[in-house]
Every structure is written in C-alpha cells, then in structure tokens.
Design a protein around this motif. Sequence first.
Motif, short mmCIF file in Angstrom:
data_model
loop_
_atom_site.label_atom_id
_atom_site.label_comp_id
_atom_site.label_asym_id
_atom_site.label_seq_id
_atom_site.Cartn_x
_atom_site.Cartn_y
_atom_site.Cartn_z
N ASN A 241 -1.08 -29.46 -47.54
CA ASN A 241 -2.34 -30.74 -47.19
C ASN A 241 -1.93 -32.72 -46.93
O ASN A 241 -2.95 -33.01 -47.43
CB ASN A 241 -2.98 -30.64 -47.22
N ALA A 242 -1.08 -32.45 -48.36
CA ALA A 242 -1.09 -33.61 -49.17
C ALA A 242 -0.50 -34.26 -48.31
O ALA A 242 0.27 -34.34 -47.78
CB ALA A 242 0.08 -33.63 -50.45
N MET A 243 -1.21 -36.14 -47.74
CA MET A 243 -0.59 -37.11 -47.10
C MET A 243 -0.54 -38.04 -47.48
O MET A 243 -0.82 -38.56 -48.07
CB MET A 243 -1.47 -37.14 -45.94
N ALA A 244 1.08 -38.75 -48.50
CA ALA A 244 2.17 -39.85 -48.29
C ALA A 244 2.05 -40.77 -47.97
O ALA A 244 1.56 -41.25 -47.02
CB ALA A 244 2.69 -39.37 -48.56
N GLN A 245 1.13 -42.11 -48.49
CA GLN A 245 1.41 -43.44 -48.06
C GLN A 245 2.67 -44.19 -49.06
O GLN A 245 2.52 -44.22 -50.08
CB GLN A 245 0.39 -44.40 -48.20
N GLU A 246 3.67 -44.12 -47.52
CA GLU A 246 4.81 -44.38 -48.91
C GLU A 246 5.20 -46.52 -48.44
O GLU A 246 4.92 -46.54 -47.19
CB GLU A 246 5.72 -43.74 -47.54
N ALA A 247 6.01 -46.74 -49.52
CA ALA A 247 6.11 -47.96 -49.78
C ALA A 247 7.63 -48.02 -50.28
O ALA A 247 8.14 -47.18 -51.24
CB ALA A 247 5.71 -48.75 -50.56
N ILE A 248 8.33 -48.70 -49.66
CA ILE A 248 9.88 -49.10 -50.18
C ILE A 248 9.66 -51.13 -50.21
O ILE A 248 9.24 -51.06 -49.44
CB ILE A 248 10.75 -48.69 -49.25
N VAL A 249 9.89 -50.69 -51.35
CA VAL A 249 10.21 -52.15 -51.85
C VAL A 249 11.11 -53.02 -52.33
O VAL A 249 12.46 -52.25 -53.20
CB VAL A 249 9.06 -52.44 -52.85
N GLY A 250 10.96 -54.23 -52.18
CA GLY A 250 12.65 -55.27 -52.63
C GLY A 250 12.97 -55.96 -53.34
O GLY A 250 11.45 -56.13 -53.97
N PRO A 251 13.97 -55.84 -53.69
CA PRO A 251 13.76 -58.10 -55.07
C PRO A 251 12.06 -58.86 -54.19
O PRO A 251 12.18 -59.01 -52.66
CB PRO A 251 14.85 -58.56 -54.44
N GLY A 252 11.51 -59.42 -54.88
CA GLY A 252 10.77 -60.57 -54.23
C GLY A 252 9.10 -59.33 -53.61
O GLY A 252 8.48 -60.63 -53.89
N ASP A 253 9.18 -57.69 -53.59
CA ASP A 253 8.04 -57.34 -53.28
C ASP A 253 7.00 -57.37 -53.99
O ASP A 253 7.50 -56.48 -55.03
CB ASP A 253 8.13 -56.74 -52.18
N VAL A 254 5.87 -57.52 -54.35
CA VAL A 254 4.94 -56.88 -54.36
C VAL A 254 3.90 -55.73 -54.71
O VAL A 254 3.54 -55.92 -53.26
CB VAL A 254 4.28 -57.82 -55.50
N LEU A 255 3.58 -54.36 -55.02
CA LEU A 255 3.18 -53.40 -54.32
C LEU A 255 1.90 -53.23 -55.24
O LEU A 255 1.64 -52.83 -56.34
CB LEU A 255 3.72 -51.86 -54.48
N PHE A 256 0.84 -53.23 -54.48
CA PHE A 256 -0.77 -52.87 -55.57
C PHE A 256 -0.82 -50.81 -55.17
O PHE A 256 -0.70 -50.83 -54.58
CB PHE A 256 -1.54 -53.24 -54.37
#
Length: 332
Positions: A241-256
């Motif tokens: 039942n897990a539901m992921a939130q996906e982030a693909i980050v590259g140079p210059g991106d900042v993920l909280f």
Amino acid sequence: MEESDDERRTWDENQIRKYDIKMKSVPKHSFVDPIVMEIMLEGRPVIITDSKMVEPAAKWNLKYLARHMGNTNCNVIVSKDHNFKYYDDKCVQKAVRAKFVPPHKKVTMKIGEFVDKIKEMSPGGERLYLQQALTHSVGTEIVKDFLQFKWDYIKGIQKEMGWGSLTSNLLLIGMEGNVTPCHYDEQENLFAQVKGYKRILLFPPEQFECLYPHPVWHPHDRQSQVDFDDPDLTKFPKFANAMAQEAIVGPGDVLFIPNYWFHHVESLQNGGYTVSVNFWYKSKSTGAVAYPLNATQKMAIMRNVEKMLVDALRDPDEVGPLLRNLTLGRYH
Ligand SMILES: CC1(C)c2ccccc2-c2ccc(C[C@@H](CC(=O)O)C(=O)C(=O)O)cc21
Ligand SMILES: [Zn+2]
C-alpha cells in the motif's frame, strides 16, 4: 572515466531503478515562488530550483576536490553491492552484536585514493560512497567555497521554519548506481544536489506501518526492513500500500526532506559520480502539543516506548513477546 565537463544535461528512464511501488511527483518550484515556503510550512517535500544556494560548489569536481582536500582523511563506506544500508555500530547491544553482520565497512582514505578507486570501478565490483562532514578541517579553498554559499537565503528558511541549529553539512560523493535504502532521519534536511542526478523516493510518516522500520535498539534503527529490490510481502504485507513521492534532482536543485519522512536515495545508473551537500537542522521544538497528534509525533512516541521497554526488560528479545501479550486480543 575522463573528467568530462559536458556532464549529462539530463537523464532518461533507463537510468532509474524499477520498483513495484505506486508513486507521484514531488512539486518543483523556483526559489522566488512563495509557494515554496507554503509547501515547506505544511511539512511537505518540495524541489527548489535556481536558488544558487551552493553555487560555489558547482566547481567541486573530483580534480578540484582532490587538489583542495588532499590531506583530509575522508570517511568512505565500502559495499559489496549497490546498497549502502546505514548502521550504527555504537548502539549495538552485545547480544545483538553477536548476530549482526555489518552490510558494509567504513574506512578512511585520502580523497586522491578515493578518486583513483572510483575511476577503476568495475561492474559487480565493490562500491564506494564518500561521506565527509564539511568542517574547517577540509582545506582552506573548500572552506572558502562553503562560506560563499547563499547563507542569507539558507538562514531565511531556517528562521521562517522555526528550525533549531544547523547540526552538520555532509559532503557526499557517490558512485553511479549507489543506493541509500529507505530510512528516516530525526532532523530537517535541505538536500543540495551539486553534480550528477539522484532520484529520491519519499514517504510521509503516516506510512510508518507500510515501511516496517527495524526496532529502535537495532543497529539498523530508522532503516526500513523492506528490500525494495525484492520486497517480502508475506513478512511486510502493507508495503503493497506504500505510495512514494518521487523527486529527481540535478545540479542546482535543492530538495526539502522533512523530519521523519522516509526516503530512498539512488545515484542514477550510468550517470557518472554524484556530489551532494546536505544541511541537517534540529527540528522545531514541538512546544504546545495540539491534539490530535500528527504521525511524526506518534513516531516519536513509538520510539520512546521501544527505548523504555528495552531499558526496562534489558533483553531486546523480550520486547516483542511483551508487546504481543499487551496488544494481541486486547487492542484490536
Ligand atoms: C549511506 C550513507 C553514505 C551512510 C553510511 C553510513 C552512515 C551514514 C550514511 C549516510 C548519511 C546520509 C546520506 C545522504 C543522503 C542519502 C544519499 O544521498 O545517498 C541521506 O539519507 C540524507 O541526506 O539524509 C548518505 C549516507
Ligand atoms: Zn537520510
């Protein structure tokens, strides 16, 4: 591989590991857009673009780092496979230590040695992951770059979010394809991607029951027991039942990455080495507790119950049976 300045401008699907997990995307907004703070204040992840927060680190390629961190003894994790499942050998109780087999080893090496080793990475060979706290001891040039990060912007976020102090910045240099398996941290995290691409799967604290973290007293405390490459749905049925939130980050991106949110992190396959810098902050002090409690507060309560029980019972193997006696047939 040769130091190519024409690093990949983007990525493609076949560089992403395929997991049987439902997922949606993490929102992505420019740092000037007020919605960024709105999302962060709701305690939700967001990718912040164009902030130039760690712009001075854009020049941190292996050549530059080797030249300016030459004498630093760096912490390097060595794994026989692509997974780098964190473990805490300090808290290993002697009873548990006997059975626990560390999944990788921690060594120190000069960055020059690290650079040579990742250049000769052979498919199926052992993998390396450098993770070094950025302190004054990493060399004057690096410190100079670090001091030129956008600290006014960073401190603005820290203040508006009501976070506590910055506890550490980790410099992370990973080989392509490296995976940090699903785990949570007890701090707020501004995760800055400097070189190469990483894919992060995030799960909110509400999904604690789908991710089955190891017991608190286990060396793999905070890490999910589920092997994403081969999930055991008999032992961990709710993982379906897990539901992921996906982030693909590259140079210059900042993920909280919000406090207590589970996250799985992978350096894209065939994308070359990756460089990231994270900023871990003490979370906002809970202060006046509002009811009903939220999932993060309930995770903190569960941690305290487990710690109290293992202290009271002394033997970790007695915690399970006692909890079963307490709940089975009585609390459901
Ligand atoms: C796996 C590794 C190298 C490790 C081994 C042994 C002890 C600690 C750690 C540790 C801590 C943080 C990270 C960075 C990041 C994951 C990622 O970027 O891969 C992440 O989870 C975060 O920023 O919260 C990675 C590691
Ligand atoms: Zn983490």
